[in-house]
Structure formats: structure tokens, C-alpha cells
Motif scaffolding. Sequence first.
Motif, short mmCIF file in Angstrom:
data_model
loop_
_atom_site.label_atom_id
_atom_site.label_comp_id
_atom_site.label_asym_id
_atom_site.label_seq_id
_atom_site.Cartn_x
_atom_site.Cartn_y
_atom_site.Cartn_z
N THR A 1 -20.97 -16.52 36.34
CA THR A 1 -21.69 -17.43 35.45
C THR A 1 -22.63 -16.70 34.49
O THR A 1 -23.00 -17.26 33.46
N PHE A 2 -23.02 -15.47 34.81
CA PHE A 2 -23.86 -14.71 33.89
C PHE A 2 -23.17 -13.45 33.37
O PHE A 2 -22.91 -13.32 32.19
N ALA A 3 -22.85 -12.51 34.27
CA ALA A 3 -22.36 -11.21 33.82
C ALA A 3 -21.00 -11.30 33.13
O ALA A 3 -20.81 -10.77 32.04
N VAL B 1 -12.01 -15.63 30.44
CA VAL B 1 -13.18 -15.30 31.26
C VAL B 1 -14.28 -16.32 31.03
O VAL B 1 -14.97 -16.72 31.98
N ILE B 2 -14.48 -16.77 29.79
CA ILE B 2 -15.49 -17.81 29.54
C ILE B 2 -15.12 -19.10 30.28
O ILE B 2 -15.99 -19.74 30.89
N ALA B 3 -13.84 -19.46 30.24
CA ALA B 3 -13.41 -20.67 30.96
C ALA B 3 -13.65 -20.51 32.46
O ALA B 3 -14.11 -21.45 33.14
N LEU B 4 -13.34 -19.32 33.00
CA LEU B 4 -13.56 -19.06 34.41
C LEU B 4 -15.05 -19.12 34.75
O LEU B 4 -15.44 -19.70 35.78
N PHE C 1 -16.14 -22.76 34.80
CA PHE C 1 -15.71 -23.43 36.03
C PHE C 1 -16.54 -22.98 37.22
O PHE C 1 -16.93 -23.80 38.07
N ALA C 2 -16.84 -21.68 37.29
CA ALA C 2 -17.67 -21.16 38.38
C ALA C 2 -19.06 -21.79 38.33
O ALA C 2 -19.64 -22.11 39.38
N GLY C 3 -19.60 -21.97 37.12
CA GLY C 3 -20.89 -22.62 36.99
C GLY C 3 -20.85 -24.06 37.46
O GLY C 3 -21.77 -24.54 38.14
N ALA C 4 -19.80 -24.76 37.09
CA ALA C 4 -19.67 -26.15 37.52
C ALA C 4 -19.64 -26.25 39.04
O ALA C 4 -20.27 -27.13 39.65
N LEU C 5 -18.90 -25.33 39.68
CA LEU C 5 -18.82 -25.32 41.14
C LEU C 5 -20.16 -24.94 41.76
O LEU C 5 -20.62 -25.59 42.72
#
Length: 394
Positions: A317-319, A283-286, A289-293
Amino acid sequence: MTKSGAGGAGRGLGGYLTLFAALYGAYGALSPFLPAFLGERGASPQQITLFLAAATLTRLVGGPLAGRLADRTGRTRTVLAASLALAAASNLALIAGHDFWSLIAIGIVQAVWTAPLAPLADALALSAARGGRAFEYGWVRASGSAAFIMATILTGFLADFWGSAAGLWVCGAAFAGAAVVATRVATSSHPHSHPEVMSGTMPSRSGFLALVAIPAFRRVVLAAALVIGAHAMHDAFAVIVWREAEISSRTAGLLWSISVAAEILVFLSAGPWLLARIGPPGVIALAAFAGALRWAVQGATTWLPALVAIQGLHGLTFAALHLACLALIERSVPDGLRATALGVYGALGLGLASALLTLASGQLFGVFGIRAFWAMSALSLAAIPLALSLRAGK
């Protein structure tokens, strides 16, 4: 299962829903209106910045120290209730302050008592939830996010009639109510297990040194600092960019609302579902990646459909990140250090990183404009190797 047994699970959930709603409702009433209140009392922009900076520095120290006190005494609920009551009193005392130096003195005292509130509430809720067997932590955290929004809207209406001091009154009342609820919430009567204790490798040091000796905890804090810290430029400059692109304030408010709605959805259902299927490191990796996008798109365009599309990524990216970090802290940190760990996570992983990156964002935005968001994208990507190392157990 809560302390009151099987039948107490529902009562435990109700108590924590109320506690988190009151706590985050207080934040929602105070945070948007405190700078305006200070301005109404004659503070200059430089003095307002000094007030906020002093409060931030105080919270960076106060949160971990209060967490350590809670762990050493074993009275997390008592420390939380006392901190809430004193936060309510010091918050209302601000209303009596008029000259700047009295305001900043009261503000520092206020910061001492508000610093440990969220970490201690998290520590109690995680313990009572027992890994989702009594209730999901995300449920109570979602109630906090919803209450933040409602309190902000309500206080906005009240401020139109009574000025920005209305925010302090609402916040003080909410803190006082939360203090009463905190004395009554159910707590777990069973200790959590965790790898270090089960394997006999729990650090022999005590306090903060013991936390530093836990590799997983260090990586969690750093990953949170990168992914949450990357929000700093958005928080500081997103609305400015949108207004320059002739996006109305009403539309900007709707964009923020979409992101908060996504946050609540993840806390309620999507987050626990993801944790069960790909695990906290995944989940942290996801989230990274979502933050990068998210920041890459925001650094490339102000096209409204694209902005609408990326707001939902805030749920990841937060929750989702927060849920995963708390799950890993619960798994890797001994019970006697749990409140301390959450205080350090909040102060360093969230507070200090956001403060430093907010300062850096100002410099980057001044030079690169909207493309400065790409630096935040790079920070988010840097968290992915950390997440993968957590999955590998390194």
C-alpha cells in the motif's frame, strides 16, 4: 550508467545510499519529536496544531516551485544541496526560538527548504538509476526507510537525556551531511526517453500547465492521493484503537515495525520484481486492492493475529505504490518537467490528500468508531479503475 561511466555505477549507488540515509534519518530524528519540542517551549496544543498546519501549507507550495526552478535551470543537484544546507540552518535556528511567534516564523522558513528535499532527491536518483541498469531506485529508498527507524530510536535515547531539542540537533546535522553528499552524487549524462517525446506529442505548454495536459500524470497523482491518503486514519487512530483493545504500547510498536520491515523488503526486492512482471499500472491496482483489504480488516476487528497479518500489506500500500507511481512519472513526463512533476506528486498526491483525509478521518472516527476504516477501504478500491485506465493507455 552514471556520469562517471561503467566504473562509476558502484560509486553512484554508494553516494545515493548515503544521501537517502542522511535525508530520511533527518526526518526520523525530527518528525516524532518536533511537537514535543514545541510543547517544551510553551506552545499549547492549539499552537502546535497551527505550527504544523502552517508548515504543511508552506510545503504544498514550496515543493512544486522548487521542482520547477530545478527544471528551468537544469541544476537539480545544486538546488537540492542548497535546500539541504538552508534546511539544516533553519532547523537549528528553531532551537534559538522561544516565544511561539518566533518559532512559527522560523518553522515556515524551515518548511520552505524542507519541501523540495524528497522530490529532488527522487529526481536525481531516478535519473542516475537509468531504469535499473545502474542500480535500482528501490535500493536507495530502502536505505532511507531503514535510516528513519534507526534515527528515531537513537533520538529517543538522546531525548531522554537532553530533551526533545535533541531531535533538532540530530536532524540539522543529518541535513548538513546530506548537503555535502548531494554535491558529489553521480548524475546521468543521458536523457531518458518517454512516450510523449518519442511520438512527437509532448505538450507545447510549459511548466505546470504542461503537467496538467498529460493524462497519465493526472491519473497517477489521483491514484496516489486515494491509496496513500487512505493511510490517514491509520496514522491518526490505529494506536488509539489498539490501546482501547488493551494492546500494549510495546506490541503496538512491534506492529508498526512489521509494516516498516515490509516496506523495506518491497523497496529492496519485491517491488522491482512486481514491476517487471505486471507493470506499474498492475502494481498500482494491486496496491489499491491490498489497501482495501487492509482497511476492511482493520475496521472489523482488533484481534491481534489479524492485525499482525495485515501489517505486511504496508509494503504494497505504500512502497510498491510509490515505486509504480515514480516509474509511470518517469515514463510519461518529459525530462524538463521531471523535478516539477515529482514536486507536484509529493505535494498534491501525498501531502494535500493526507492532510485533507486526516481532517475527514477525525469526523468519521468520531461518528463511526473503528468502522470508519471501511471508508478508507472504499477510497483504495476507487483507485483500481484509474490503474486499469493507465494499463489501457487511456
